[in-house]
Enzyme design. Sequence first.
Site, mmCIF file in Angstrom:
data_model
loop_
_atom_site.group_PDB
_atom_site.id
_atom_site.type_symbol
_atom_site.label_atom_id
_atom_site.label_comp_id
_atom_site.label_asym_id
_atom_site.label_seq_id
_atom_site.Cartn_x
_atom_site.Cartn_y
_atom_site.Cartn_z
ATOM 1 N N CYS A 2 -11.016 59.560 -67.604
ATOM 2 C CA CYS A 2 -11.068 59.380 -69.062
ATOM 3 C C CYS A 2 -12.183 60.233 -69.654
ATOM 4 O O CYS A 2 -13.119 60.614 -68.975
ATOM 5 C CB CYS A 2 -11.334 57.914 -69.391
ATOM 6 S SG CYS A 2 -10.211 56.801 -68.558
ATOM 7 N N ARG A 27 -9.631 67.023 -67.785
ATOM 8 C CA ARG A 27 -9.974 65.934 -66.857
ATOM 9 C C ARG A 27 -8.765 65.081 -66.517
ATOM 10 O O ARG A 27 -8.826 64.228 -65.648
ATOM 11 C CB ARG A 27 -11.069 65.062 -67.465
ATOM 12 C CG ARG A 27 -12.332 65.810 -67.813
ATOM 13 C CD ARG A 27 -13.104 65.132 -68.934
ATOM 14 N NE ARG A 27 -13.486 63.806 -68.605
ATOM 15 C CZ ARG A 27 -14.725 63.460 -68.213
ATOM 16 N NH1 ARG A 27 -15.626 64.407 -68.101
ATOM 17 N NH2 ARG A 27 -15.030 62.242 -67.958
ATOM 18 N N TRP A 73 -6.993 57.812 -68.826
ATOM 19 C CA TRP A 73 -6.168 58.019 -67.611
ATOM 20 C C TRP A 73 -5.911 56.615 -67.092
ATOM 21 O O TRP A 73 -6.831 55.943 -66.641
ATOM 22 C CB TRP A 73 -6.944 58.863 -66.607
ATOM 23 C CG TRP A 73 -6.119 59.374 -65.473
ATOM 24 C CD1 TRP A 73 -4.908 60.007 -65.537
ATOM 25 C CD2 TRP A 73 -6.432 59.298 -64.083
ATOM 26 N NE1 TRP A 73 -4.463 60.332 -64.281
ATOM 27 C CE2 TRP A 73 -5.372 59.922 -63.371
ATOM 28 C CE3 TRP A 73 -7.486 58.785 -63.357
ATOM 29 C CZ2 TRP A 73 -5.362 60.036 -61.981
ATOM 30 C CZ3 TRP A 73 -7.483 58.903 -61.979
ATOM 31 C CH2 TRP A 73 -6.419 59.509 -61.300
ATOM 32 N N ASN A 99 -14.853 54.173 -70.342
ATOM 33 C CA ASN A 99 -14.499 54.788 -69.050
ATOM 34 C C ASN A 99 -14.989 53.834 -67.977
ATOM 35 O O ASN A 99 -16.102 53.319 -68.080
ATOM 36 C CB ASN A 99 -15.248 56.129 -68.852
ATOM 37 C CG ASN A 99 -14.618 57.251 -69.628
ATOM 38 O OD1 ASN A 99 -13.588 57.064 -70.250
ATOM 39 N ND2 ASN A 99 -15.245 58.413 -69.607
ATOM 40 N N GLY A 100 -14.188 53.612 -66.921
ATOM 41 C CA GLY A 100 -14.639 52.753 -65.819
ATOM 42 C C GLY A 100 -13.677 51.595 -65.630
ATOM 43 O O GLY A 100 -12.588 51.561 -66.205
ATOM 44 N N GLU A 480 -7.172 72.807 -45.991
ATOM 45 C CA GLU A 480 -7.434 73.112 -47.408
ATOM 46 C C GLU A 480 -6.311 73.959 -47.993
ATOM 47 O O GLU A 480 -5.862 73.727 -49.113
ATOM 48 C CB GLU A 480 -8.789 73.807 -47.534
ATOM 49 C CG GLU A 480 -9.134 74.346 -48.897
ATOM 50 C CD GLU A 480 -9.154 73.292 -49.997
ATOM 51 O OE1 GLU A 480 -9.113 72.079 -49.688
ATOM 52 O OE2 GLU A 480 -9.160 73.686 -51.180
ATOM 53 N N LYS A 484 -4.069 72.871 -51.246
ATOM 54 C CA LYS A 484 -3.926 73.716 -52.435
ATOM 55 C C LYS A 484 -2.451 73.883 -52.798
ATOM 56 O O LYS A 484 -2.045 73.735 -53.940
ATOM 57 C CB LYS A 484 -4.548 75.090 -52.183
ATOM 58 C CG LYS A 484 -6.055 75.101 -52.184
ATOM 59 C CD LYS A 484 -6.654 75.096 -53.562
ATOM 60 C CE LYS A 484 -7.233 73.834 -54.102
ATOM 61 N NZ LYS A 484 -7.931 72.882 -53.351
ATOM 62 N N GLU A 487 -0.879 70.479 -54.072
ATOM 63 C CA GLU A 487 -1.326 69.841 -55.325
ATOM 64 C C GLU A 487 -0.962 70.648 -56.561
ATOM 65 O O GLU A 487 -0.896 70.093 -57.655
ATOM 66 C CB GLU A 487 -2.824 69.564 -55.294
ATOM 67 C CG GLU A 487 -3.720 70.772 -55.285
ATOM 68 C CD GLU A 487 -5.188 70.360 -55.370
ATOM 69 O OE1 GLU A 487 -5.519 69.474 -56.165
ATOM 70 O OE2 GLU A 487 -5.989 70.938 -54.632
ATOM 71 N N HIS A 503 2.158 69.270 -29.901
ATOM 72 C CA HIS A 503 2.203 67.818 -29.641
ATOM 73 C C HIS A 503 3.076 67.103 -30.663
ATOM 74 O O HIS A 503 2.812 65.971 -31.033
ATOM 75 C CB HIS A 503 0.776 67.255 -29.631
ATOM 76 C CG HIS A 503 -0.072 67.855 -28.565
ATOM 77 N ND1 HIS A 503 0.003 67.515 -27.244
ATOM 78 C CD2 HIS A 503 -0.986 68.857 -28.634
ATOM 79 C CE1 HIS A 503 -0.832 68.240 -26.530
ATOM 80 N NE2 HIS A 503 -1.459 69.071 -27.356
ATOM 81 N N LYS A 602 -9.085 65.825 -62.654
ATOM 82 C CA LYS A 602 -10.133 66.700 -62.107
ATOM 83 C C LYS A 602 -11.144 65.890 -61.308
ATOM 84 O O LYS A 602 -11.644 66.337 -60.313
ATOM 85 C CB LYS A 602 -10.853 67.453 -63.223
ATOM 86 C CG LYS A 602 -11.931 68.409 -62.722
ATOM 87 C CD LYS A 602 -11.381 69.417 -61.709
ATOM 88 C CE LYS A 602 -12.448 70.255 -61.070
ATOM 89 N NZ LYS A 602 -11.934 71.027 -59.905
HETATM 90 C C1 AGP Z 1 -9.012 69.430 -54.771
HETATM 91 O O1 AGP Z 1 -8.349 70.596 -55.217
HETATM 92 C C2 AGP Z 1 -8.724 68.211 -55.623
HETATM 93 N N1 AGP Z 1 -8.999 68.457 -56.978
HETATM 94 C C3 AGP Z 1 -9.377 66.965 -55.041
HETATM 95 O O2 AGP Z 1 -8.999 66.855 -53.693
HETATM 96 C C4 AGP Z 1 -10.916 66.931 -55.115
HETATM 97 O O3 AGP Z 1 -11.456 67.869 -54.210
HETATM 98 C C5 AGP Z 1 -11.382 65.527 -54.722
HETATM 99 O O4 AGP Z 1 -10.857 64.625 -55.670
HETATM 100 C C6 AGP Z 1 -12.909 65.390 -54.674
HETATM 101 O O5 AGP Z 1 -13.448 65.668 -55.946
HETATM 102 P P1 AGP Z 1 -15.039 65.909 -56.051
HETATM 103 O O6 AGP Z 1 -15.341 67.140 -55.255
HETATM 104 O O7 AGP Z 1 -15.304 66.079 -57.511
HETATM 105 O O8 AGP Z 1 -15.709 64.690 -55.475
#
Ligand code: AGP
Length: 607
Positions: A2, A27, A73, A99-100, A480, A484, A487, A503, A602
């Site tokens: 949020c 965000r 959110w 927020n929270g 990673e 990428k 997502e 395996h 984000k």
């Molecule tokens: C990665 O591309 C994602 N946006 C997600 O996995 C992110 O790395 C994860 O939520 C951790 O976020 P942070 O680094 O802000 O803690």
Amino acid sequence: MCGIIGYVGTRPALPILIEGLRRLEYRGYDSAGIALAQGGKVEVTKSAGRISVLEQRLDFALPQATGIGHTRWATHGAPTDLNAHPHLDASGKIAVIHNGIIENDRALRTYLERQGVQFKSETDTEVIAQLVGHFYAGDLEKAVRQALHEVSGTFGIAVVCADEPDVVVAARQGSPLIIGVGQHEHILASDAAAILAHTSQVVYMGDGQIARITRDDFRLTTLDAIPVAKEVEEIEWSLEEIELGGHEHFMHKEIFEQPDALANCLRGRIDVREGMVHLGGLVDCARELVRAKRIILTACGTAWHAALVGEYLFEELARIPTETEYASEFRYRNPIIDDGTIVMAVSQSGETADTIAALTEAKQRGALTLGVVNTVGSTLARGTDAGVFLHVGPEIGVASTKAFTGQVAVLSLIACYVGRRRHLSTAAAAQFISALAEIPAQIRSMLEQADDAKTVAERYAGLDNWLYLGRGYNYPVALEGALKLKEISYIHAEGLPAAEMKHGPIALITEGMPVVVIATSGSQYDKIMNNISEVRARGGSVIAIATEGDREIKKIAEHVIFVPDTVEPLQPLLTSVPLQLIAYHAAVIRGCNVDKPRNLAKSVTVE
Ligand code: AGP
């Protein structure tokens, strides 16, 4: 996550609030709303969907100079008009945005209902609004304080009241709030991006603090009304850093920012000649760090992949037993924290709920806690005993790119910093640091020939299952690269340690299936070449990431993307870049929303 924006000053609040919400869109949200206070009433306008939907319901001629805005959110209750913030109390004179998560919202809701309150929404935030209204007796700050004494959970809130139209009251517990200090105006926000257009002078609110904000002043107190000194700081980031800068997407901009971002990350921290690393943020705990018996790295998502590279780095360079834990698992598994244990949280935003909770758990058990964080003033940055900032600048794209390489770079620095104070020789440290110093220029040269990745994406973006294989330091890079792709292009992909393929997962390989293999020079090169042969024998299409000058690889791979040579522990800083670009181009080809992928935010500030 949020977003919160608040304004009190001499200008009409509405355009400022809307512009601020737009800067918070990245965000991730699913509804938005505004409350304006003046003339003895509070006007609330809110809607599910994008800010553009909200704008259609607003009268921009409204002159009110005090207001709050929110992007939500959904956590408690679906994204509907009714559940959107702000929420009003029973009198309709007090509006709250939040927020929270309030953890005792059910008990409070029951109590208030017994007092005759009729709730309109399913949200925990309305409980706060009704509680403030319940206590209000002519002093908004006092009513907010009384209400928050009843609440348990996390909150960043902003409150306006029809009877005090020149005041915004804010409070923070576990969800960031920043006060921008202007000329006869103040801007409250959950993120510096919403403030930078107006001022770079800010005060970061701390947990357990309440702010009473007016046009010309604001006061900070604790929840127990104890005054708190205001520390005005300068925001490091300029507005253009947050703008797109000519790129089509923030993700593309941030991939191409990596040479500069990593140069900034290393600046002033390495002495090649002496083979030394200088990290001011670790000076006070250097002794404990050097004598650590065990290091636990904890993070989520991409940050967890960077932490896994860190595990290999710490064990090789510092010779300290190290393990990497998913924060969401660590916090619930009754972790063993004994003398000499150091817990290091890795996070771009510094606001990831699971990582914060894991760190809190570690602190309560007596661990020395360090942060490897990008966002200054964030909860993790302020909650650890010490730490090292990434200094890679704001990362706006939901898919983490420069933050990943920044995290790996900082973990490389810390591993060398500690290793140099333990068993690492000056010569070995100097060689490592010298190679690290070359990385920004090497990435820059790679990005000048970035079309190879686009060619791969054009060939395979239509296929729905990919494999990513790597060994040693490049095993986390395989994970990673798969994340990428998943997502942002919504293609299913799996990252594996290459030897694990036989395996089970090798059964997946079909004719023409794209299999990305990180096959750079190093101690396991021959083994990875065997893995490539195993893939080809089953008809898989191999996309190899290889070291410049390798003449063998072209004979057995369909596609080869070359990266410059570097020492094995630093290869992730180079091999991750083509994988970022492959994912980026695949997402663009598939027409996906690159910077705001579906269902993602984000920063995941809820558990
Ligand atoms: C990665 O591309 C994602 N946006 C997600 O996995 C992110 O790395 C994860 O939520 C951790 O976020 P942070 O680094 O802000 O803690």
